[in-house]
Design a protein around this motif. Structure first.
Motif: not given
Length: 65
Positions: A1-5, A11-16, A50-59
């Motif tokens: 998987m390549i993550i390209d913001c 990117k302008h909807i859920a980037c935060d 899933d543990s609530g420690l970080v936000p999910p990947l929104r890509l």
């Protein structure tokens, strides 16, 4: 998987609320360069989210890519 913001439709909807933003803090500069992460890293990010420690990947990729 390549993550390209730059090609992410979120990117302008859920980037935060994306783990990439959480881990790279884009307020320090431009969007991070595309990264290739493997299945192990994707699984680890999913477990953390899933543990609530970080936000999910929104890509969400634009177009057919």
């Amino acid at each position: 998987m390549i993550i390209d913001c730059g090609s992410c439709t979120m990117k302008h909807i859920a980037c935060d609320d994306c783990v990439v933003s959480f881990l790279t803090d884009p307020s320090r500069g431009p969007a991070p360069e595309p990264r290739d992460i493997g299945e192990d890293e994707r699984t680890a990010l999913a477990v953390l989210a899933d543990s609530g420690l970080v936000p999910p990947l929104r890509l969400r990729r634009t177009g057919a890519g």
